[in-house]
Design a protein around this motif. Structure first.
Motif, PDB file in Angstrom:
ATOM      1  N   GLY A 173       0.784  -1.233   0.000  1.00  0.00           N
ATOM      2  CA  GLY A 173       0.000   0.000   0.000  1.00  0.00           C
ATOM      3  C   GLY A 173       0.808   1.270   0.000  1.00  0.00           C
ATOM      4  N   ARG A 174       2.105   1.195  -0.257  1.00  0.00           N
ATOM      5  CA  ARG A 174       2.928   2.404  -0.191  1.00  0.00           C
ATOM      6  C   ARG A 174       2.970   3.169  -1.514  1.00  0.00           C
ATOM      7  NH1 ARG A 174       9.054   3.361   2.196  1.00  0.00           N
ATOM      8  NH2 ARG A 174       9.265   5.496   1.400  1.00  0.00           N
ATOM      9  N   TYR A 175       3.080   2.456  -2.636  1.00  0.00           N
ATOM     10  CA  TYR A 175       3.258   3.122  -3.927  1.00  0.00           C
ATOM     11  C   TYR A 175       2.037   2.925  -4.830  1.00  0.00           C
ATOM     12  CZ  TYR A 175       8.241   3.636  -2.867  1.00  0.00           C
ATOM     13  OH  TYR A 175       9.441   3.981  -2.292  1.00  0.00           O
ATOM     14  N   THR A 176       1.760   3.950  -5.621  1.00  0.00           N
ATOM     15  CA  THR A 176       0.788   3.828  -6.701  1.00  0.00           C
ATOM     16  C   THR A 176       1.483   4.242  -7.995  1.00  0.00           C
ATOM     17  OG1 THR A 176      -0.018   6.101  -6.423  1.00  0.00           O
ATOM     18  CG2 THR A 176      -1.186   4.358  -5.220  1.00  0.00           C
ATOM     19  N   ALA A 177       0.904   3.838  -9.120  1.00  0.00           N
ATOM     20  CA  ALA A 177       1.499   4.186 -10.409  1.00  0.00           C
ATOM     21  C   ALA A 177       0.435   4.236 -11.497  1.00  0.00           C
ATOM     22  CB  ALA A 177       2.591   3.189 -10.796  1.00  0.00           C
ATOM     23  N   GLY A 178       0.679   5.085 -12.478  1.00  0.00           N
ATOM     24  CA  GLY A 178      -0.148   5.198 -13.666  1.00  0.00           C
ATOM     25  C   GLY A 178       0.631   5.981 -14.697  1.00  0.00           C
ATOM     26  N   ASP A 193       4.752   7.964  -3.955  1.00  0.00           N
ATOM     27  CA  ASP A 193       4.998   7.393  -2.628  1.00  0.00           C
ATOM     28  C   ASP A 193       3.912   7.950  -1.702  1.00  0.00           C
ATOM     29  OD1 ASP A 193       5.844   6.750  -0.066  1.00  0.00           O
ATOM     30  OD2 ASP A 193       7.960   7.095  -0.494  1.00  0.00           O
ATOM     31  N   LEU A 194       2.946   7.128  -1.336  1.00  0.00           N
ATOM     32  CA  LEU A 194       1.838   7.604  -0.511  1.00  0.00           C
ATOM     33  C   LEU A 194       2.278   7.944   0.907  1.00  0.00           C
ATOM     34  CD1 LEU A 194      -1.103   5.239  -1.574  1.00  0.00           C
ATOM     35  CD2 LEU A 194      -0.379   7.418  -2.564  1.00  0.00           C
ATOM     36  N   GLU A 195       3.414   7.417   1.329  1.00  0.00           N
ATOM     37  CA  GLU A 195       3.899   7.695   2.682  1.00  0.00           C
ATOM     38  C   GLU A 195       4.461   9.109   2.787  1.00  0.00           C
ATOM     39  OE1 GLU A 195       7.510   5.841   5.131  1.00  0.00           O
ATOM     40  OE2 GLU A 195       5.844   4.440   4.886  1.00  0.00           O
ATOM     41  N   ALA A 227       0.842  -3.674 -12.448  1.00  0.00           N
ATOM     42  CA  ALA A 227       1.283  -3.963 -11.080  1.00  0.00           C
ATOM     43  C   ALA A 227       2.416  -3.022 -10.718  1.00  0.00           C
ATOM     44  CB  ALA A 227       1.747  -5.417 -10.956  1.00  0.00           C
ATOM     45  N   ILE A 228       2.633  -2.862  -9.399  1.00  0.00           N
ATOM     46  CA  ILE A 228       3.782  -2.097  -8.907  1.00  0.00           C
ATOM     47  C   ILE A 228       4.305  -2.786  -7.658  1.00  0.00           C
ATOM     48  CG2 ILE A 228       2.240  -0.493  -7.678  1.00  0.00           C
ATOM     49  CD1 ILE A 228       4.445   1.654  -8.067  1.00  0.00           C
ATOM     50  N   THR A 229       5.629  -2.884  -7.540  1.00  0.00           N
ATOM     51  CA  THR A 229       6.240  -3.585  -6.419  1.00  0.00           C
ATOM     52  C   THR A 229       6.293  -2.705  -5.177  1.00  0.00           C
ATOM     53  OG1 THR A 229       8.501  -2.867  -6.892  1.00  0.00           O
ATOM     54  CG2 THR A 229       7.701  -4.814  -8.080  1.00  0.00           C
ATOM     55  N   ASP A 230       6.614  -3.322  -4.048  1.00  0.00           N
ATOM     56  CA  ASP A 230       6.728  -2.587  -2.784  1.00  0.00           C
ATOM     57  C   ASP A 230       7.889  -1.605  -2.784  1.00  0.00           C
ATOM     58  OD1 ASP A 230       4.530  -3.771  -1.659  1.00  0.00           O
ATOM     59  OD2 ASP A 230       5.654  -5.354  -0.643  1.00  0.00           O
ATOM     60  N   SER A 231       8.831  -1.757  -3.716  1.00  0.00           N
ATOM     61  CA  SER A 231       9.949  -0.817  -3.816  1.00  0.00           C
ATOM     62  C   SER A 231       9.734   0.206  -4.926  1.00  0.00           C
ATOM     63  CB  SER A 231      11.259  -1.578  -4.059  1.00  0.00           C
ATOM     64  OG  SER A 231      11.164  -2.397  -5.210  1.00  0.00           O
ATOM     65  N   GLY A 232       8.557   0.187  -5.563  1.00  0.00           N
ATOM     66  CA  GLY A 232       8.209   1.239  -6.503  1.00  0.00           C
ATOM     67  C   GLY A 232       8.539   0.989  -7.958  1.00  0.00           C
ATOM     68  N   THR A 233       8.705  -0.250  -8.391  1.00  0.00           N
ATOM     69  CA  THR A 233       8.867  -0.543  -9.816  1.00  0.00           C
ATOM     70  C   THR A 233       7.500  -0.827 -10.418  1.00  0.00           C
ATOM     71  OG1 THR A 233      11.116  -1.408  -9.589  1.00  0.00           O
ATOM     72  CG2 THR A 233       9.883  -2.080 -11.531  1.00  0.00           C
ATOM     73  N   ALA A 234       7.094   0.015 -11.366  1.00  0.00           N
ATOM     74  CA  ALA A 234       5.753  -0.076 -11.953  1.00  0.00           C
ATOM     75  C   ALA A 234       5.822  -0.783 -13.298  1.00  0.00           C
ATOM     76  CB  ALA A 234       5.164   1.318 -12.122  1.00  0.00           C
ATOM     77  N   PHE A 235       4.911  -1.733 -13.508  1.00  0.00           N
ATOM     78  CA  PHE A 235       4.838  -2.488 -14.762  1.00  0.00           C
ATOM     79  C   PHE A 235       3.590  -2.084 -15.542  1.00  0.00           C
ATOM     80  CE2 PHE A 235       7.477  -5.139 -12.054  1.00  0.00           C
ATOM     81  CZ  PHE A 235       8.500  -5.517 -12.918  1.00  0.00           C
ATOM     82  N   PHE A 236       3.766  -1.994 -16.863  1.00  0.00           N
ATOM     83  CA  PHE A 236       2.673  -1.599 -17.744  1.00  0.00           C
ATOM     84  C   PHE A 236       2.537  -2.588 -18.896  1.00  0.00           C
ATOM     85  CE2 PHE A 236       4.115   2.162 -15.621  1.00  0.00           C
ATOM     86  CZ  PHE A 236       2.986   2.942 -15.415  1.00  0.00           C
ATOM     87  N   HIS A 237       1.297  -2.877 -19.279  1.00  0.00           N
ATOM     88  CA  HIS A 237       1.048  -3.604 -20.514  1.00  0.00           C
ATOM     89  C   HIS A 237       1.200  -2.623 -21.675  1.00  0.00           C
ATOM     90  CE1 HIS A 237      -1.852  -5.918 -17.750  1.00  0.00           C
ATOM     91  NE2 HIS A 237      -0.733  -6.618 -17.851  1.00  0.00           N
ATOM     92  N   CYS A 238       1.769  -3.069 -22.772  1.00  0.00           N
ATOM     93  CA  CYS A 238       1.909  -2.251 -23.973  1.00  0.00           C
ATOM     94  C   CYS A 238       0.986  -2.768 -25.070  1.00  0.00           C
ATOM     95  CB  CYS A 238       3.348  -2.261 -24.478  1.00  0.00           C
ATOM     96  SG  CYS A 238       4.516  -1.386 -23.429  1.00  0.00           S
ATOM     97  N   GLU A 239       0.622  -1.880 -25.987  1.00  0.00           N
ATOM     98  CA  GLU A 239      -0.254  -2.269 -27.077  1.00  0.00           C
ATOM     99  C   GLU A 239       0.412  -3.255 -28.029  1.00  0.00           C
ATOM    100  OE1 GLU A 239      -1.731   1.250 -28.905  1.00  0.00           O
ATOM    101  OE2 GLU A 239      -2.968   1.791 -27.188  1.00  0.00           O
ATOM    102  N   ASP A 240       1.739  -3.322 -28.017  1.00  0.00           N
ATOM    103  CA  ASP A 240       2.437  -4.288 -28.863  1.00  0.00           C
ATOM    104  C   ASP A 240       2.680  -5.606 -28.135  1.00  0.00           C
ATOM    105  OD1 ASP A 240       4.447  -3.666 -27.084  1.00  0.00           O
ATOM    106  OD2 ASP A 240       5.731  -2.663 -28.538  1.00  0.00           O
ATOM    107  N   GLY A 241       2.096  -5.763 -26.939  1.00  0.00           N
ATOM    108  CA  GLY A 241       2.186  -7.016 -26.208  1.00  0.00           C
ATOM    109  C   GLY A 241       3.310  -7.101 -25.200  1.00  0.00           C
TER     110      GLY A 241
END
Length: 489
Positions: free
Chosen positions: A137-142, A163-165, A187-201
């Motif tokens: 619950g610490r990080y958000t991403a978009g 960083d919501l904290e 998804a995003i990890t507890d250390s703040g690495t954010a993953f995104f789906h891409c339109e090319d897969g």
């Protein structure tokens, strides 16, 4: 598919014109470049933000639209922004206008309200395709973006990790969608690495330190699709691949190494596998995983225990009922199997942090009197992986289970079986009692009032942060929001 409204910076373009016997002078390109297209501040004790600016022709100037937006430092390379404390309970908006010659560029600035209570609430209005929250619950991403001024068929995208904290934001430099055509955050990890789906897969990861990761194809299973991550200590990610022995193969990654998960012996309806299944989420330590089957329109909920054994969620209430369905086109009967059992969807927050509980929907099927149509009924259900008990709530007909805490506090989405949730309700699963709507629960828990159309879908393991979405967005119909305590208890 292109989404949402974007903000952007201009990239220089050089045009070289060739002529017979001579070379024409290079046309001078005018531009303003910024490394941040939008920024936001918390209501009090705003964390300063540095923005790099360059232009041609120079010099450039920067002017805030409101007195509460303050430029505390300005050099040839850029500016440092901060914001005065917001005395109001509502969010406020403004902008910085950068001018160079006859050109202008705006940087959007928002600041949350301050209600002088020990929690804050914010909505990701500018995000394209929503946001995700880390397991703790610490990080958000978009991500945010705007159409590119130099190419009408391209967009400029900017990842935003918060960083919501501390309230601090991490904003990698904007990039064209031709480089990474982001589709949505996964998804995003507890250390703040954010993953995104891409339109090319592809699956692309952005860390707060600026590193970029591209997820490799899985041998024997094909292109990966990441659904959720567990804690950093576990090193577990889950998702699926389009390929392998079935069309879709559920996958578990441990420290980057993929493993194709086994499927139950037969499909949700007791037939041979063809399409396969997808892993959707996992416990905080990655030891328990859940997913959904994907055979036709079936979405039977599967879980993998600590030994990796697959089974149907709430298998004791799963009932196969062979029938003959009348085909009006041919005038003949066809063998078919109706199923009573627990189903799910692509949601990534069904499971409680320890893996004790899995939320879902108990669906029954009956053949109609015309022997052609199938009648479905649905209600929320919560499965206890430790005791193998299923807790069904038939009084909430048409609703679905959405998420659950380790203590057995469940979230129910009213009307969700029909595809659109009207509001969310809290239930105490062990006692089978209602605990009010989610907005009432948030007020009782965090001391803050949020809009009634705020639908709750996740509660952090420590209870400090609640996360969900509302249906108020103009460009993006499902806007994500969060409520978090300002200081840890």
């Amino acid at each position: 598919m292109k989404k949402g409204m974007y903000c952007k910076s201009v990239l220089p373009l050089l045009l070289l014109v060739a002529a017979t016997g001579c070379t024409q002078p290079t046309e001078e390109v005018h531009y303003i470049k910024v490394d941040m297209i939008a920024c936001s501040f918390q209501g009090t004790d705003a964390v300063p933000v540095r923005i790099t600016i360059s232009s041609n022709p120079g010099p450039w100037s920067a002017e805030p639209s409101a007195s509460w937006i303050r430029i505390t430092e300005q050099t040839e390379e850029g500016i440092v922004l901060t914001a005065d404390d917001n005395p109001a309970s509502t969010e406020r908006e403004g902008e910085i206008t950068v001018t160079a010659g006859e050109m202008t560029k705006t940087i959007r600035v928002t600041q949350t309200g301050d209600t002088f209570v020990p929690a804050r609430y914010d909505v990701f209005r500018d995000y394209t395709m929503g946001a995700v929250i880390s397991p703790n619950g610490r990080y958000t991403a978009g991500f945010i973006g705007v159409p590119d001024e130099n190419a009408t068929d391209h967009w400029l995208l900017q990842v935003v990790i918060t960083d919501l904290e501390s309230g601090e934001q991490y904003l990698p430099a904007p990039f064209l969608d031709s480089l990474y055509p982001l589709y949505d955050p996964c998804a995003i990890t507890d250390s703040g690495t954010a993953f995104f789906h891409c339109e090319d897969g592809r699956i692309i990861g952005f860390s707060i330190s600026g590193d970029i990761t591209v997820l490799d194809n899985v041998p024997g299973a094909g292109k990966p699709w990441l659904s959720q991550v567990a804690s950093d200590e576990s090193g577990v990610w889950v998702g699926w691949c389009s390929g392998g022995s079935t069309v879709y193969s559920p996958v578990k990654w441990t420290d980057g190494h993929p493993e194709i998960l086994p499927l139950p012996e037969t499909t949700f309806r007791g037939a041979a596998w063809n399409a396969g299944a997808m892993a959707r989420g996992c416990s905080l330590d990655g030891s328990i995983i859940y997913g959904t089957a994907w055979e036709g329109l079936d979405s039977g909920l599967i879980w993998w225990d600590k030994e990796g054994t697959p089974r149907w969620v709430g298998d004791k209430v799963r009932k196969l009922k062979p029938v003959k369905i009348y085909d009006t086109a041919t005038g003949t009967y066809t063998d078919y199997t109706l199923v009573d059992g627990i189903v799910g969807s692509s949601d990534t927050y069904y499971i409680s942090p320890s893996g004790k509980w899995i939320a879902g929907t108990y669906r029954t099927e009956e053949l109609a009197e015309n022997e052609t149509d199938v009648i479905y009924t649905s209600c929320p259900a919560f499965y206890d992986t430790e005791t193998d008990e299923v807790h069904i709530f038939p009084e909430y007909e048409g609703a679905v289970g959405m998420t659950v805490t380790d203590e057995g506090l469940g979230v129910i989405g009213m009307g969700g079986a029909n595809g659109i949730i009207s509001h969310t309700v809290m239930v105490n699963i062990p006692t089978a009692t209602e605990a009010g709507t989610s907005t009432e629960w948030i007020y009782d828990t965090y001391g803050i009032i949020i809009p009634d159309n705020s639908l709750l879908e996740y509660i952090s393991p420590d209870g400090r942060t609640a996360f969900g979405y509302d249906l108020s967005g103009e460009m993006e119909p499902m806007r994500k929001w969060y409520v978090t305590r300002k200081t840890a208890e």
